[in-house]
Scaffold this motif. Structure first.
Motif, PDB file in Angstrom:
ATOM      1  N   ASN A  16      14.931  43.796  46.639  1.00 26.12           N
ATOM      2  CA  ASN A  16      14.441  42.475  46.251  1.00 26.12           C
ATOM      3  C   ASN A  16      15.144  41.991  44.990  1.00 26.12           C
ATOM      4  O   ASN A  16      15.481  42.782  44.101  1.00 26.12           O
ATOM      5  N   GLU A  19      14.762  38.896  49.697  1.00 25.38           N
ATOM      6  CA  GLU A  19      15.075  40.225  50.208  1.00 25.38           C
ATOM      7  C   GLU A  19      16.553  40.278  50.580  1.00 25.38           C
ATOM      8  O   GLU A  19      17.053  39.419  51.317  1.00 25.38           O
ATOM      9  N   SER A  72      13.401  43.663  61.764  1.00 26.80           N
ATOM     10  CA  SER A  72      12.774  42.944  60.654  1.00 26.80           C
ATOM     11  C   SER A  72      13.777  42.713  59.537  1.00 26.80           C
ATOM     12  O   SER A  72      13.690  41.709  58.807  1.00 26.80           O
ATOM     13  N   GLU A  73      14.758  43.616  59.368  1.00 32.73           N
ATOM     14  CA  GLU A  73      15.768  43.450  58.319  1.00 32.73           C
ATOM     15  C   GLU A  73      16.590  42.178  58.546  1.00 32.73           C
ATOM     16  O   GLU A  73      16.922  41.467  57.604  1.00 32.73           O
ATOM     17  N   LYS A 123      15.567  39.498  60.268  1.00 28.54           N
ATOM     18  CA  LYS A 123      14.680  38.347  60.050  1.00 28.54           C
ATOM     19  C   LYS A 123      14.515  38.070  58.566  1.00 28.54           C
ATOM     20  O   LYS A 123      14.469  36.913  58.132  1.00 28.54           O
ATOM     21  N   ASN A 124      14.436  39.121  57.746  1.00 22.34           N
ATOM     22  CA  ASN A 124      14.138  38.951  56.327  1.00 22.34           C
ATOM     23  C   ASN A 124      15.359  38.675  55.474  1.00 22.34           C
ATOM     24  O   ASN A 124      15.246  38.079  54.395  1.00 22.34           O
ATOM     25  N   THR A 125      16.539  39.132  55.910  1.00 20.14           N
ATOM     26  CA  THR A 125      17.731  38.987  55.068  1.00 20.14           C
ATOM     27  C   THR A 125      18.828  38.141  55.700  1.00 20.14           C
ATOM     28  O   THR A 125      19.630  37.541  54.979  1.00 20.14           O
TER      29      THR A 125
END
Length: 266
Positions: A6, A23, A147-148, A150-152
């Protein structure tokens, strides 16, 4: 080890600025020490590292079978993978960097290979088929899996699938690393490949196509585009390339006989 970290950032719109926590994908250098000598440094995501090292060595033609590895140990904090193999690695830089020009499959068109690609890439003869609807569904499953991503938005994903589901999925900042991780897992587990395919998030370059051939899978699906050289190699190596899978549209570039409009009978 964490795949993301983060960081406080400033986010701008046309009319505003806000401070927020974002992120970020972790970039991790891993140096492979082979029989006591530094062999290569891989820049990767710090996950499934043993699969990555084994798949990388197989893709480079250093090993063909996992039992050729005597020991493998990871120093994750220091960023080293220590590997002892049963034989000496091929001598000479030309094995890993020399270009090899030669006709493939008896065709007059000349292809561009690294020398070790000639030794390890193989023509794929599978009769596996997949429907257009299954192509769309598998791409949606891949996009939902990480998820990585989607988040980054900073990683690639690849999965080994059958026509109905994802069997193995791997994430990495390097698109080619995702395939080496799948290759390494396959070498250790020897999953039958006759009805398998690869679903991939990135551009299909010649390197990606050759890694697919080395694994031995006859169909690769991607949401992105292929390159011209990748398609030349796919023509010659018997691999079906499907690209630009977005929503309910896709392009079939090579060996279209494996893509059907209805489910093939068992």
């Amino acid at each position: 080890m964490k795949l993301t970290t983060n960081r406080n950032i400033f986010k701008y719109t046309e009319n505003s600025r806000t401070e927020r926590e974002d992120e970020i994908a972790v970039e991790y250098p891993l140096t492979v020490v082979l029989n006591g000598d530094e062999f290569a440094t891989l820049v990767c995501s710090p996950s499934d590292l043993e699969d990555l090292v084994i798949g990388f060595l197989a893709s480079e033609g250093v090993i063909r079978f996992p039992d050729e590895i005597k020991t493998i140990s990871l120093d994750e904090k220091g960023g080293f993978a220590y590997v002892e193999i049963t034989h000496q690695k091929p001598a000479g830089a030309e094995f890993y960097s020399k270009r090899f020009i030669g006709s493939c499959c008896g065709k007059s068109r000349q292809s561009f290979y690294f020398y070790n690609d000639v030794k390890t890439a193989k023509t794929v003869l599978t009769r596996a088929q997949i429907t257009v609807a299954q192509c769309f569904r598998l791409m949606r499953l891949l996009q939902q899996h990480s998820s990585e991503f989607k988040n980054t938005g900073g990683v690639h994903n690849a999965a080994l699938c059958d026509p109905h589901s994802i069997l193995i999925a791997r994430t990495d900042i390097g698109r080619h690393n995702t395939l080496d991780k799948i290759y390494g897992h396959w070498l250790r587990n020897r999953i039958p490949l006759h009805d398998k395919l690869i679903v991939f998030s990135g551009r299909i370059s010649s390197e990606v196509l050759l890694k697919t051939a080395k694994i031995g899978v006859g169909i690769i699906l991607s949401k992105s585009a292929p390159t011209d050289l990748a398609l030349q190699l796919a023509d010659q190596l018997g691999i079906t390339v499907v690209g630009f899978i977005r929503g309910d549209q896709c392009n079939v570039y090579t060996h279209p006989e494996r893509i059907t409009e209805t489910i093939a009978p068992d």
